[in-house]
Design an enzyme around this catalytic site. Structure first.
Site, PDB file in Angstrom:
ATOM      1  N   PRO A   1       0.845  -1.215   0.000  1.00 51.70           N
ATOM      2  CA  PRO A   1       0.000   0.000   0.000  1.00 51.70           C
ATOM      3  C   PRO A   1       0.875   1.258   0.000  1.00 51.70           C
ATOM      4  O   PRO A   1       1.847   1.338   0.736  1.00 51.70           O
ATOM      5  CB  PRO A   1      -0.786  -0.105   1.302  1.00 51.70           C
ATOM      6  CG  PRO A   1      -0.615  -1.504   1.780  1.00 51.70           C
ATOM      7  CD  PRO A   1       0.673  -2.008   1.205  1.00 51.70           C
ATOM      8  N   GLU A   2       0.529   2.209  -0.859  1.00 53.60           N
ATOM      9  CA  GLU A   2       1.237   3.486  -0.914  1.00 53.60           C
ATOM     10  C   GLU A   2       0.265   4.587  -0.461  1.00 53.60           C
ATOM     11  O   GLU A   2      -0.819   4.287   0.014  1.00 53.60           O
ATOM     12  CB  GLU A   2       1.757   3.730  -2.337  1.00 53.60           C
ATOM     13  CG  GLU A   2       2.678   2.606  -2.825  1.00 53.60           C
ATOM     14  CD  GLU A   2       3.191   2.816  -4.251  1.00 53.60           C
ATOM     15  OE1 GLU A   2       3.328   3.974  -4.682  1.00 53.60           O
ATOM     16  OE2 GLU A   2       3.450   1.800  -4.928  1.00 53.60           O
TER      17      GLU A   2
END
Ligand SMILES: [Zn+2]
Length: 274
Positions: free
Chosen positions: A2-3
């Protein structure tokens, strides 16, 4: 992994559900998380039990859960496969549930992480948690073009490594760096200092890539789901990431893939010439 857009989507989903909730207890699986470190349940309990949650916000890829006591709270990093959701206490816990905050109203805030690269830690104050103290400016709320220009001018690193370095700019990972560099027309191996004067265009490209990701509720390649357990819709909108061998949307040249330091880079050699 996840960014920024995935973390932002989760934070937006959790914020209305968490605000004002009182924490009654904290449970841990006993298994260590990131770097094989045990979860400090004692510290988590000291900071949260009996306290109301004031809110949840994001810095870079970190989630900050603030409690009523000034400055204190809990930091969550999702690592590769972490998930953070509020579910009814009566609902079965998913496999790999490692930290659970019992909330008033018969709900639980659950941290689930199959690969255990994520972590959950207390901060008093939050700002003193080392990972946060070392974090660079957030590209959506803190970074401006003159600051980015100065940071770029100071670095000989390839622009891709520069943008992945959380101490310089917070929140970008492999996917959104590839997308931002394509939008800006910059080859990933270009030394950062050589694109310093293009900082305004690069910042616009970074923001466009991130805001597109947020608008489509994140990129799901495999594991990521939002606070409601739903997959994100941004994968279909990616311009270069994962599109090796497909025609470039701008010039029809073939999208290429190269590996630097064990990480795949996707780019168009024509639109992003050196
Ligand atoms: Zn192209």
């Amino acid at each position: 992994m996840p960014e920024l857009p995935e973390v932002e989507t989760i934070v937006r989903g959790l914020a209305p559900v968490l605000r004002g909730r009182r924490v009654a207890a904290v449970w841990g699986s006993g298994l260590p998380l990131h770097l094989n470190r045990p979860v400090d349940l004692k510290a988590l309990r000291a900071v949260t039990v009996g306290q109301s949650i004031r809110g949840i916000r994001r810095r870079g890829k970190y989630m900050l859960i603030q409690v009523a006591e000034a400055g204190a709270g809990v930091v969550v990093h999702l690592g590769m496969t972490g998930r953070l959701r509020v579910q009814p206490a009566g609902a079965a816990r998913a496999p790999h549930t490692h930290v659970v905050f019992t909330l008033d109203g018969d709900d639980e805030l659950r941290f689930v992480d199959a690969r255990r690269f994520g972590w959950v830690a207390a901060g008093t104050p939050l700002a003193d948690v080392p990972a946060l103290a070392a974090l660079g400016p957030d590209p959506l709320s803190e970074l401006d073009a003159p600051t980015l220009r100065a940071l770029l001018a100071d670095s000989r690193a390839p622009i891709k490594s520069f943008l992945l370095d959380q101490r310089r700019v917070a929140g970008l990972g492999n996917i959104y760096v590839a997308e931002a560099l394509f939008r800006a027309g910059i080859h990933p191996a270009t030394p950062a200092r050589r694109v310093a004067r293009r900082a305004p265009a690069l910042l616009d490209a970074i923001r466009a890539a991130l805001e597109g990701g947020i608008a489509r509720r994140g990129t799901t390649l495999r594991d990521y789901v939002d606070a409601d357990g739903q997959r994100g819709d941004n994968a279909r909108a990616l311009l270069v990431y994962g599109r090796e061998g497909e025609p470039c949307s701008r010039c029809s040249a073939v999208i290429r893939r190269r590996v630097d330091g064990g990480r795949a880079t996707f780019f168009c050699a024509k639109c992003q010439s050196r």
